[in-house]
Structures are given as structure tokens and as C-alpha cells.
Design a protein around this motif. Sequence first.
Motif, PDB file in Angstrom:
ATOM      1  N   PHE A 189      22.657  42.575  36.198  1.00 50.20           N
ATOM      2  CA  PHE A 189      23.410  42.110  35.031  1.00 50.20           C
ATOM      3  C   PHE A 189      23.496  40.593  35.025  1.00 50.20           C
ATOM      4  N   GLU A 190      23.828  40.009  36.158  1.00 56.39           N
ATOM      5  CA  GLU A 190      23.950  38.549  36.231  1.00 56.39           C
ATOM      6  C   GLU A 190      22.614  37.883  35.929  1.00 56.39           C
ATOM      7  N   THR A 194      29.991  48.758  44.582  1.00 49.64           N
ATOM      8  CA  THR A 194      30.175  47.416  44.048  1.00 49.64           C
ATOM      9  C   THR A 194      29.961  47.451  42.542  1.00 49.64           C
ATOM     10  N   GLY A 195      30.551  46.468  41.851  1.00 42.99           N
ATOM     11  CA  GLY A 195      30.359  46.357  40.420  1.00 42.99           C
ATOM     12  C   GLY A 195      31.303  47.237  39.631  1.00 42.99           C
ATOM     13  N   PRO A 196      31.245  47.148  38.309  1.00 41.10           N
ATOM     14  CA  PRO A 196      32.144  47.935  37.450  1.00 41.10           C
ATOM     15  C   PRO A 196      31.931  49.437  37.633  1.00 41.10           C
ATOM     16  N   LEU A 217      25.300  45.093  39.351  1.00 36.80           N
ATOM     17  CA  LEU A 217      25.918  43.819  38.999  1.00 36.80           C
ATOM     18  C   LEU A 217      24.934  42.662  39.166  1.00 36.80           C
ATOM     19  N   ARG A 231      35.018  44.140  30.780  1.00 34.00           N
ATOM     20  CA  ARG A 231      35.634  42.963  31.412  1.00 34.00           C
ATOM     21  C   ARG A 231      34.560  42.055  32.018  1.00 34.00           C
ATOM     22  N   THR A 232      33.500  42.670  32.563  1.00 34.86           N
ATOM     23  CA  THR A 232      32.416  41.878  33.145  1.00 34.86           C
ATOM     24  C   THR A 232      31.720  41.039  32.078  1.00 34.86           C
ATOM     25  N   GLY A 259      35.451  48.529  32.784  1.00 41.38           N
ATOM     26  CA  GLY A 259      35.079  47.508  33.763  1.00 41.38           C
ATOM     27  C   GLY A 259      33.885  46.688  33.317  1.00 41.38           C
ATOM     28  N   TRP A 260      32.899  47.353  32.688  1.00 42.09           N
ATOM     29  CA  TRP A 260      31.748  46.606  32.177  1.00 42.09           C
ATOM     30  C   TRP A 260      32.170  45.673  31.042  1.00 42.09           C
ATOM     31  N   ARG A 294      34.019  38.084  31.375  1.00 45.81           N
ATOM     32  CA  ARG A 294      33.992  37.068  32.426  1.00 45.81           C
ATOM     33  C   ARG A 294      32.711  36.239  32.376  1.00 45.81           C
ATOM     34  N   ARG A 295      31.623  36.858  31.908  1.00 42.04           N
ATOM     35  CA  ARG A 295      30.336  36.139  31.847  1.00 42.04           C
ATOM     36  C   ARG A 295      30.223  35.286  30.589  1.00 42.04           C
TER      37      ARG A 295
END
Length: 620
Positions: free
Chosen positions: A506-507, A531-533, A503, A541-542, A538-539, A545-546
Motif C-alpha cells: 500500500f505504501e 500487521t496492517g489494517p 501495508l 484510516r490508513t 482500518g483501511w 493517514r497517507r
Amino acid sequence: MTADPHTGRSAVHPTVAKAFHALDETGLPWVLLRGEDDLALPSGDVDILVARELLPVLDGLMNGIGLCRVHATGHGSHRFYFGYSDSGELWLKLDIVTEISFGPFQQWRTPLAQGCLERRVRTGELWMPAPADQAWLQLLHLTLDKGEIQPQRQEAARAAAAVASPADRIARYLDQRSGAGTAAELLDLVRAGRFDEAPALAAGLRSGWTSAAPLRTRTLALTNRALRQLSPRLRGRGLVVGVMAPDGAGKTTLLHGLRADFPIPTAYVYMGLWGAGPWDSWLHRVPGGRTGKKMYRALKGGMAARYHRVRGRVVLMDRVAYDALLPGAADSKPKTGVSNSLAVRLAAAPDLLLVLDVPGEVMFSRKGEHTAEILETWRQSYLQLADRLPGSSILDAAQPLDLVQRLATKTVWGRMCPGTPDASEAVPAGEAAALSLHLWRLLDWRFLVPVLQPRSVGYGGSVGPDLMAALHLLDPDAARIPSRRNGTTDGSFEVVLLREPDLQLFEQAAAAVQPGGWMCAQVKRSFLRRTGPRTLAGWKRTFKRRGFDDISVHWHATTLDSPGRLVPTASATAVLDTLSLHKGVRFGLAKAVMARFALVLRLFDVAVPEGTVTGRRPES
């Protein structure tokens, strides 16, 4: 150190050089602690100190160049990575740490790592500690870790003492921890050659460092000592390697050779279903006795293999239950066919099946059993069966044993670490076109984004040398995006490819995508991720969100490394068409039914094991 006759620079083994290059690409500091004179063909560990921020991506980096991590508890911050070099029949071992600790159980921890990384110096393609730091680390290693300066290490100690000074940073730390003048006393002892006094000085240092924090030091030593009683293990599940061939092909000899040679945890499991036993004369008189023995052996061997696989070991399986599928294995009785099928289900299916190919006359000359004609018939049956079985690899076992073992080792290690190309082998000129085609094949993800020729490419995560080379074909200035806890990435990119990111990476990468640019994340499902998707859903959705839009999910059938298809999970027709191709695969029908069920429930993005998630960063 061996020098390159063309450049005059010190030689480094190609895989080790790739590891150094991969660490450089992260943009985070690292140093080779010792052993710079033994890198061409390392005879021991390659000791490396890295920044703690590297830990989230370290396993992926090393795996991408063919180095597999072996988890060994009770060793402080040490991480051990192994690799196999086929050209030199050499096992490589990298010992990577994030802190500098001393003692047989790493019980004396220090804050020295950060300073050593800050004061590092460049020597050719290596980052080394500053000369004074390296000298003092060597002296403390000999006294605190070894407790003495043995004759074969005295020359190295003298060389370190000639460089070191009582005014150095680490010397001042030693004085602070052990009393003023300790550093000067150690230097005087070494320079004067009073090595017989070294054990007493080392004992005093050890006692003083323990007494400064007795409870913490002794607890850490006892904990690490206890944890070392646990067997080392591979990350996740181990690999089951089965060997199948007629008698005389060398199955058992090969497996015992592999077990003796492998420096990583292994377990030997014998799976002979029809081998003679002490109770055969009695069992054959009991109705169903022979069948019961076969089921018992299949269940016993299968349970043993599954246990060792869960423990993270390489399971070396002598014979496999697939023998029951050979022509003639089942007689005309229906119950025999049923029991053979059940035996195959009870036994653990090998992840890699080595089929030894030896001519019948050669097998007969080795053991003198049966006849050359019968053995040749069996040989052909095994080869035909291998064509139908997943994960099978045919080895020419008529060669000398050492060559067969070398080929088998390369095959097994290649399955464990897909990024294991033998870097020392040059590519023949005639194969240059094939190599380029192979590299472009790694860029299939380009078809998932509308950018035909990106102006700038960034990448990160578990990117191996082949994929890295392919990305540089796409953009010669392609750059790795480091995973950092603080700071920002230098530059921005029109397209960013991430492979198995965490994660944090990714950020970092999302911030580096230009407005209107695209992000592609090649990811795997992992419900045990801390931690993370954990899933492709899940990815997705990430990404949302970004702030990304035009997000899509593509299933990689069959694997992330070599997808047979890139299937859009939003298209039920495309998914169903791909699932129909799995009917002929072992357990494929059952998997297809489960996948269809997930599709109906709109959970396919959760169920799919691996794939690519793409998204576009809005213009504003």
C-alpha cells in the motif's frame, strides 16, 4: 524438454508459465533451480528460488493463478503450492524457497541464495542460475542431501562436473567451510567415475558442516524433524465438501477416489443420519430412541467436520444433514420436523455441495435396491432441493467414474482456488464476445471513481490472470507495482488498483499515485492479521493517514470475486436495502439482524467482511 513445434522453444505447462510470468511482474529476482527439462508435464516438484522480499505477496500471486498453498512445518524456507490441471489430469507442485539449505532437515544453512539471484541468467522465458552455480548446487544436493550418487543420477553429476570449476564462487565457499581442496576433490571423484567413494566423501562433508556449529545444527535438525510430525494444512480454515444423492449414485466411491487422488490434507466424514446400526432393535423400542440416534450422529459428524476444517483439511462429507429437508423426511408429527431442523443445525454446513445426478434406472442397475421408479422420484427431490441450497453444484454422475471424479476434482479445486482456469483450453471463436464481457465485468470498481478512461493504470497484490487481462484492456500499458522494502516504483499512475494488499505494498502504491489520481484497494476483514489494517474501517484510516481525501468504503455483496452489489457503507438506506435480500438465505435473517445492529452502532465498516476502499490523492 518437449519443444514447441512452431517456435522451437522448450514447452512449459500453462499454469507453470503463468507462475513464472507472475514472478516476473513483481520486478524481484527469481530462478528455477532445477528441472528445466521437465516443465511441460512436471513429474515432480518445480523448484524455485525467490527473493525474500516476495514473501508478503507470494501467496496472493500463486492463488491468483490457481495454485493453493499447503502449510508444511519443519521444511525450512520451503513453501509448497499445489494446482490441478483438468486437461491433463495432472497435479502440479511448486516448491518455492528463499534460502539455500542442505540436509534431510534443512539443517545446514548457507548464504548462497543472494549470490545465485544476482548472477542469474535468462534462458527463454526462464531465469536460471549461472551455469557454474547450477552445477555446484546439483553436486552439493547429491552429496549433502542424498549422501550418495545413485546410478540414475550419475549422468547428471558428470554433466555438472564438466561445467564446474574449483575457482567458482560456490566452490570457494565449499573450501572455506570444509577445508581447502574439498571442491577439487569432489570434482575429481565425479569426473573419474569413482561413485562408490561418494558416500564416504559425503559423510565427511556432513560431519564437518555439523561440527562447525554442533549445537545450532543439531537443534535445527531436531526441531524440524519434530515439526514434520504435524500434519500439513491449508491456510486458514479448510473446505467442507458434501455429497448428496440417492443410494446407487456413487457417493462413497467418488469421495474415496477424491481422497486417494488429492495431494493435500483431507478427512472423510460419514454423516448418514438414518443408516442401520447394531443397536437399532433396542433403540426403536425406547421412546425417543430413534430421534436420539439421529441427533447423536448429526452432532458427532458435525463436530468431526468442524474439527478437521479448523485443522485446515478438506473435509469430504459422505451424505449431509440436508437429507432431513427432503420431501417425506418428516412425518406428520411436529417433533420429527423439529428434530430434523435441529439435525441440520448441529451438522456442519458444507461450503460446497456436490449433488450427483443419475437417472433412476441407472442407480437401480448399480445396486438393485428399491425400484427404478422410487429412485427416479428421489432423484427429482434431490435436484429440487439443490436449487434451494447455497453452494450446490449438480454433477452428471451417469458418466464413467473417472470422468465424474475428474469433474468433481475440478469443481472442488475451483472453489478452493478461484483463479484456477484451465489455461490449456483454447477459447472457441464464438465465445470471444462473452469472454470480453466477463473481463469487463471484473472492472466494476471503475464506477467508484470519477475517472472514466484513465490515462495510466497500476495494479498490485493478488491480481489473477483474468483481472490482469481486464486491466490491460483498460490500459494496454498497465503495470504491476512491486512490493519492495527499499526503492521506489518506476512511473506514476492516474488510477491504482490493489487487491488484498499488505501495508508495505500500500505504501509503495500510494507513492505511485499521481496528484489528483485515485487509489482503489479491494480488501478483506481479518482480525488475525499480524500487521496492517484488520478491517475496512482500518483501511479507511490508513488512507487518511497517507493524505488521501474523498475516501469512501463500498461493501462487496456477496464476495470480492463476484460482487452482486457495490454498496456504499455510508448510505444506511443502501445497506438496509441490500440486507433485506438476505432473508431467504440460510442464517441470512440472523446475519441481517447483526449487520443492522452494527449499522446502528456505526461499526458497519468494522463488521463488513470485504469491500473496496477508494481515495483521491490531493493535487498539492
